[in-house]
Motif scaffolding. Structure first.
Motif, PDB file in Angstrom:
ATOM      1  N   ALA A  56       0.830  -1.209   0.000  1.00  0.00           N
ATOM      2  CA  ALA A  56       0.000   0.000   0.000  1.00  0.00           C
ATOM      3  C   ALA A  56       0.859   1.252   0.000  1.00  0.00           C
ATOM      4  N   GLN A  83      -7.523   2.207  -9.256  1.00  0.00           N
ATOM      5  CA  GLN A  83      -7.193   0.942  -8.598  1.00  0.00           C
ATOM      6  C   GLN A  83      -6.193   1.148  -7.460  1.00  0.00           C
ATOM      7  N   THR A  86      -8.043   2.617  -4.439  1.00  0.00           N
ATOM      8  CA  THR A  86      -8.893   1.620  -3.785  1.00  0.00           C
ATOM      9  C   THR A  86      -8.081   0.662  -2.939  1.00  0.00           C
ATOM     10  N   MET A  87      -7.038   0.094  -3.527  1.00  0.00           N
ATOM     11  CA  MET A  87      -6.243  -0.898  -2.811  1.00  0.00           C
ATOM     12  C   MET A  87      -5.443  -0.258  -1.684  1.00  0.00           C
ATOM     13  N   HIS A  88      -4.925   0.936  -1.911  1.00  0.00           N
ATOM     14  CA  HIS A  88      -4.172   1.630  -0.856  1.00  0.00           C
ATOM     15  C   HIS A  88      -5.048   1.869   0.368  1.00  0.00           C
ATOM     16  N   GLY A  89      -6.237   2.417   0.155  1.00  0.00           N
ATOM     17  CA  GLY A  89      -7.108   2.725   1.280  1.00  0.00           C
ATOM     18  C   GLY A  89      -7.551   1.487   2.036  1.00  0.00           C
ATOM     19  N   MET A  90      -7.998   0.469   1.306  1.00  0.00           N
ATOM     20  CA  MET A  90      -8.502  -0.728   1.975  1.00  0.00           C
ATOM     21  C   MET A  90      -7.396  -1.457   2.726  1.00  0.00           C
ATOM     22  N   TRP A 154     -12.109   3.027  -2.135  1.00  0.00           N
ATOM     23  CA  TRP A 154     -11.976   2.123  -1.001  1.00  0.00           C
ATOM     24  C   TRP A 154     -13.283   1.925  -0.246  1.00  0.00           C
ATOM     25  N   THR A 155     -14.291   2.781  -0.492  1.00  0.00           N
ATOM     26  CA  THR A 155     -15.592   2.589   0.139  1.00  0.00           C
ATOM     27  C   THR A 155     -16.489   1.632  -0.647  1.00  0.00           C
ATOM     28  N   LEU A 156     -16.117   1.292  -1.879  1.00  0.00           N
ATOM     29  CA  LEU A 156     -16.823   0.270  -2.692  1.00  0.00           C
ATOM     30  C   LEU A 156     -18.295   0.606  -2.911  1.00  0.00           C
ATOM     31  N   MET A 176     -12.043  -8.763  -3.935  1.00  0.00           N
ATOM     32  CA  MET A 176     -12.058  -7.824  -2.809  1.00  0.00           C
ATOM     33  C   MET A 176     -13.128  -8.201  -1.798  1.00  0.00           C
TER      34      MET A 176
END
Length: 494
Positions: A56, A83, A86-90, A154-156, A176
């Motif tokens: 991340a 992308q 999203t991946m960094h935040g999650m 990241w909130t999807l 995910m």
């Protein structure tokens, strides 16, 4: 002189349960891989969380390069940028911080601080780590899936998360969601273990009001997670069904590329409520263990008992309770009723009261203490400054009339990263420096950096929303914020 024994005093009762044989590993595999020792499991959690956290971190560098030099790098296209975000935040919020504080510090410190010989259920504890590792591997598999990982943010949020125009809408979002479901299952195993251990496995004489504040923070955060994670679990399951089976839990009637999709009647706002009912307690699931660790670090290195211990305990419990009635302040711009927003604005400001009490007590603990500016103490002090700095911006965002114009600006990003990014990482480093000799038998050579570079990264965001000069500054700070790896050596014998 008469001899006084425990029997004549009668202050310590007999053990409630007979002594039992502890788990002992007999092979390398059962000692370092499939181990039921809480200390080894804590190290496994920490190493796995650190490894995925480094992924991340690299993603954040790539995002900052794009902000500093737009369109310069062919590696970073618009789809890739979504992308990476999203991946960094999650990863940072769930797979790094939650796993580090609860799985790492929790497993190692709870038995030692409570006088327990191990967790209540060692085998379940081992299973919880392996389910967590499986969740991490499934998450990483998204990078190698067709279309790459999901780029839904990241909130999807649906319906965007599963529509064809979103990067990773095929395999990325499925992996995910599957990873999150497994993570929650694994955490539930570990969380129940922590709660039972704290309530049932304390040594004789260790009452709840004698527990270290680190244990109180981890215990309260675990109870919160056991209540909050089911909302995310249900949301992930329902969105998976929407994506794979065509149900319409969150999907309204949608026209895509001129064609009416086979959805209808779903509510995207419902997912937002489910996500943020988990999402805001998650902030304190990370913060409360950090509060407890900082309390013990300050008390130890100021050579002074923590000021107002009972007040600190009830502040932790109060924060945990109040965190469940503030979630909708993340949804002010979702079209909610103004009176609904007024209620959540009030509760958001109220939760600042027990948080402020903790800050005052930390300062009063330092007052007239024998302060030793050791590396853990420096990180603890850096945490206080950073957390207060980020928390003050939260007072602005808690008000509807201020939050609405500031939404979707870097002011929000800066607030979130100061509170959830920089501050908890300071506590992680402080805890590592403080307990590393206990874990390994090595003392640390003095190496520390990161406070000024972390502030340079996020402080300008509160002033500038779109600024190339700031972007270059952030890019430089991203490079300098890489904390120099600590070096450790064995103590010399005199």
């Amino acid at each position: 002189m008469s001899e006084i024994t425990a029997d004549t005093i009668g202050s310590v009762g007999p053990a409630e349960v007979p002594e039992v044989e502890l788990y002992h590993a007999h092979t390398w595999l059962t000692k370092y891989v499939f181990c039921q020792d809480a200390k080894v499991i804590a190290i496994q959690y920490s190493l796995t969380a650190t490894a995925i956290g480094l992924v991340a971190l690299v993603l954040s560098w790539l995002m900052r390069l794009q902000l500093a030099f737009p369109g310069t790098f062919s590696l970073i296209q618009s789809d890739n940028y979504y992308q990476f975000i999203t991946m960094h935040g999650m990863i940072m919020v769930i797979y790094l911080l939650t796993a580090l504080f609860l799985g790492g510090f929790g497993n190692y410190l709870i038995p030692l601080m409570l006088g327990a010989r191990d967790m209540a259920f060692p085998y379940v504890n081992m299973l919880s780590y392996w389910v967590y590792l499986l969740a991490v591997l499934i998450l990483v598999a998204g990078f190698f899936s067709p279309g790459g990982p999901t780029g839904a943010g990241w909130t999807l949020y649906p319906p965007q998360a599963i529509l064809s125009g979103t990067p990773g809408h095929e395999w990325g979002i499925i992996l995910m969601l599957a990873s999150l479901i497994l993570f929650i299952i694994g955490f539930t195993m570990g969380g129940l273990n922590y709660v039972v251990t704290v309530l049932q496995c304390r040594t004789r004489g260790m009452t709840l009001m004698r527990m270290p504040l680190t244990v109180w923070g981890i215990f309260t955060a675990t109870v919160m997670a056991l209540l909050a994670f089911p909302a995310l679990f249900v949301g992930c399951v329902m969105m998976t069904l929407d994506r794979l089976l065509g149900t319409s839990f969150f999907m309204p009637s949608v026209v895509e590329q001129g064609q009416l999709l086979n959805y209808g009647g779903g509510s995207p706002i419902l997912f937002q409520h489910l996500f943020w009912f988990f999402g805001h307690p998650e902030v304190y699931i990370v913060a409360l263990p950090a509060f407890g660790i900082v309390s013990d670090l300050i008390s130890t290195h100021a050579r002074k008992n923590i000021f107002g211990y009972r007040m600190m305990v009830w502040a932790i419990v109060g924060i945990g309770a109040l965190s469940f009635i503030v979630w909708a302040h993340h949804m002010y711009i979702s079209g909610m009723d103004p009176y609904f927003g007024f209620f959540f604005a009030i509760t958001t400001l109220i939760i600042a009261i027990p948080t402020a009490i903790k800050v005052y007590n930390w300062v009063l603990t330092l007052w007239k203490g024998d302060i030793h500016l050791t590396v853990p103490m420096l990180f603890a002090l850096g945490f206080i400054v950073t957390f207060v700095n980020g928390g003050l911006t939260g007072l602005f965002l808690g008000n509807v009339v201020v939050d609405v114009p500031l939404s979707a600006t870097l002011f929000v990003v800066a607030h979130f990263h100061m509170v959830m990014g920089v501050a908890p990482i300071f506590v992680v480093f402080g805890g590592i420096y403080h307990w590393y000799p206990k874990v390994t038998g090595r003392i640390s050579a003095i190496r520390w950096a990161g406070f000024t570079s972390g502030s340079r990264s996020w402080a300008p965001m509160r002033s500038f929303s779109r600024c190339t000069t700031w972007a270059c500054w952030a890019c430089r700070a991203a490079i300098t914020s890489w904390v120099r790896p600590p070096s450790f050596h064995r103590p010399r014998r005199r």
